[in-house]
Design a protein around this motif. Structure first.
Motif, mmCIF file in Angstrom:
data_model
loop_
_atom_site.group_PDB
_atom_site.id
_atom_site.type_symbol
_atom_site.label_atom_id
_atom_site.label_comp_id
_atom_site.label_asym_id
_atom_site.label_seq_id
_atom_site.Cartn_x
_atom_site.Cartn_y
_atom_site.Cartn_z
ATOM 1 N N ALA A 256 0.817 -1.229 0.000
ATOM 2 C CA ALA A 256 0.000 0.000 0.000
ATOM 3 C C ALA A 256 0.844 1.269 0.000
ATOM 4 C CB ALA A 256 -0.933 -0.001 1.208
ATOM 5 N N ARG A 257 2.105 1.174 0.446
ATOM 6 C CA ARG A 257 2.998 2.348 0.532
ATOM 7 C C ARG A 257 2.291 3.509 1.229
ATOM 8 N NH1 ARG A 257 7.317 2.882 -3.611
ATOM 9 N NH2 ARG A 257 7.649 0.823 -4.413
ATOM 10 N N CYS A 258 1.916 3.241 2.472
ATOM 11 C CA CYS A 258 1.169 4.239 3.254
ATOM 12 C C CYS A 258 2.006 5.506 3.455
ATOM 13 C CB CYS A 258 0.813 3.671 4.625
ATOM 14 S SG CYS A 258 -0.257 2.225 4.525
ATOM 15 N N THR A 259 1.331 6.626 3.469
ATOM 16 C CA THR A 259 2.011 7.895 3.763
ATOM 17 C C THR A 259 1.284 8.573 4.929
ATOM 18 O OG1 THR A 259 0.644 8.932 2.066
ATOM 19 C CG2 THR A 259 2.879 8.337 1.425
ATOM 20 N N GLU A 260 2.021 9.341 5.677
ATOM 21 C CA GLU A 260 1.421 10.021 6.831
ATOM 22 C C GLU A 260 0.627 11.241 6.359
ATOM 23 O OE1 GLU A 260 4.229 10.921 9.921
ATOM 24 O OE2 GLU A 260 2.956 12.521 10.690
ATOM 25 N N ASP A 261 -0.572 11.421 6.919
ATOM 26 C CA ASP A 261 -1.344 12.632 6.649
ATOM 27 C C ASP A 261 -2.299 12.854 7.817
ATOM 28 O OD1 ASP A 261 -3.454 10.900 6.305
ATOM 29 O OD2 ASP A 261 -3.577 11.126 4.146
ATOM 30 N N ALA A 262 -3.303 13.690 7.625
ATOM 31 C CA ALA A 262 -4.211 14.030 8.728
ATOM 32 C C ALA A 262 -4.965 12.816 9.255
ATOM 33 C CB ALA A 262 -5.211 15.090 8.263
ATOM 34 N N ASN A 263 -4.983 11.723 8.490
ATOM 35 C CA ASN A 263 -5.674 10.513 8.952
ATOM 36 C C ASN A 263 -4.811 9.629 9.844
ATOM 37 O OD1 ASN A 263 -8.222 10.858 7.692
ATOM 38 N ND2 ASN A 263 -7.295 10.341 5.730
ATOM 39 N N GLY A 264 -3.492 9.879 9.884
ATOM 40 C CA GLY A 264 -2.681 9.080 10.795
ATOM 41 C C GLY A 264 -1.273 8.815 10.321
ATOM 42 N N PHE A 265 -0.503 8.162 11.224
ATOM 43 C CA PHE A 265 0.881 7.783 10.939
ATOM 44 C C PHE A 265 0.916 6.568 10.013
ATOM 45 C CE2 PHE A 265 1.111 9.492 15.332
ATOM 46 C CZ PHE A 265 1.867 10.615 15.031
ATOM 47 N N VAL A 266 2.076 6.328 9.442
ATOM 48 C CA VAL A 266 2.248 5.204 8.518
ATOM 49 C C VAL A 266 1.892 3.873 9.198
ATOM 50 C CG1 VAL A 266 4.016 3.880 7.276
ATOM 51 C CG2 VAL A 266 3.930 6.372 7.052
#
Ligand SMILES: Cc1cc2nc3c(=O)[nH]c(=O)nc-3n(C[C@H](O)[C@H](O)[C@H](O)COP(=O)(O)OP(=O)(O)OC[C@H]3O[C@@H](n4cnc5c(N)ncnc54)[C@H](O)[C@@H]3O)c2cc1C
Length: 294
Positions: A256-266
């Motif tokens: 998924a290669r998650c990125t940090e944003d207002a929805n949460g940490f990686v």
């Protein structure tokens, strides 16, 4: 918030739309349901002096069954998809996913084409259609249509494979294979989804013959988790090996290669992916067992 002034053009053909986009260049924007574009304009992030309303172009309207699947016009709204007897009968999981998009007001105006062309990373249809192996049909004026797999169409946040002056005309959604079960799930904290996952499984002789896992809304673009799909293939449908299911969730979290944003940490988002993968796999398996021949 007030809308800046603009001229509204209502072409009736793709040729007219392309001619308008060419004539006005960077001063023009394609406008369909307007749920994204008008918001950007109200917030001052975009100020096109010319809006080219594509809702009146016949090629972009309508929904039909053709060549073993559905062909959905780019200007078809989420609400039409959710309520269409054709979609409910032929692709019930697609209708179900559409029922969960946004709120009634947005679904009534917002279109499938607008969702994919805006390419907001937090999209339900982009994740779902990736698992469905959908293809985007794009065309510019009188030119040849280009068929672009969804995986290549959505390039990143607010970036697509559309060339200048080209429109998304329709989306081809091939029928799910026989004896397949499909499930989509998401988690939202605000208006847009913070994580989305879609799982399709096809059974043969009680085992998973094919698995498709798509995850999105946690990184720059939705992705197919191919390693997870490989780990799920061959598992017993009635009592899948739990270690393999866990490994598949882990593989999906990496893909998924998650990125940090207002929805949460990686790390938090990776955990959301693991949970949604398990949840959609369980539901897809249950659905496939109801339809698979015994
Ligand atoms: C409050 C809110 C909640 C939302 N929640 C969700 C949600 O839960 N899940 C989800 O997936 N989405 C969600 N969305 C996004 C929603 O799905 C999109 O806003 C909608 O589908 C966009 O379609 P539209 O026709 O209004 O696009 P428009 O605003 O008309 O256009 C969007 C962009 O696409 C371009 N465009 C439009 N059509 C074409 C075309 N045929 N060819 C080329 N370019 C084109 C436009 O130029 C513009 O840049 C939400 C939006 C809002 C405002």
């Amino acid at each position: 918030m007030r809308l800046p002034p603009f001229d509204l053009h209502a072409p009736e053909t793709l040729e007219e739309a392309t001619a308008l986009l060419e004539r006005y260049g960077e001063d023009a924007a394609v406008y369909c349901g307007g749920t994204e574009l008008l918001l950007l304009m109200k917030l001052g992030f975009a100020q096109p002096a010319h809006l080219v309303d594509v809702k009146g172009i016949a090629e972009l309207a309508g929904l039909e069954a053709r060549d073993g699947g559905l062909v959905v016009g780019a200007a078809v709204t989420h609400r039409e998809l959710e309520r269409s007897p054709l979609v409910v009968g032929r692709w019930p999981a697609l209708a179900e996913m559409e029922r969960g998009v946004a709120n009634l007001r947005v679904r009534a105006a917002g279109t499938l084409g607008g969702n994919l062309c805006f390419s907001d990373p937090h999209s339900d249809p982009a994740t779902f259609l990736l698992a469905a192996d959908a293809v985007c049909v794009c065309r510019r004026g009188g030119g040849e249509a280009r068929r672009v797999p969804l995986e290549e169409f959505v390039r990143g946040p607010y970036q697509t494979a559309l060339a200048p002056g080209e429109l998304l005309v329709s989306v081809e959604v091939p029928d799910a294979p026989p004896a397949a079960g499909v499930a989509h799930a998401k988690l939202s904290f605000h208006e847009r989804p913070a994580a989305t996952a879609t799982c399709l499984v096809r059974l043969e002789a009680g085992r998973i013959a094919e698995a498709r896992v798509a995850v999105g809304s946690v990184g720059a673009r939705p992705v197919r988790a191919r390693e997870a799909e490989r780990l799920l293939a061959g598992l017993d449908a009635a009592s899948p090996d739990l270690a393999a299911v866990e490994a598949a969730g882990e593989a999906a979290a990496v893909a998924a290669r998650c990125t940090e944003d207002a929805n949460g940490f990686v790390e938090y988002k990776e955990n959301l992916v693991r949970v949604l993968c398990r949840r959609t796999l369980g539901r897809a398996l249950a659905r496939s067992m109801l339809t698979a021949p015994r």
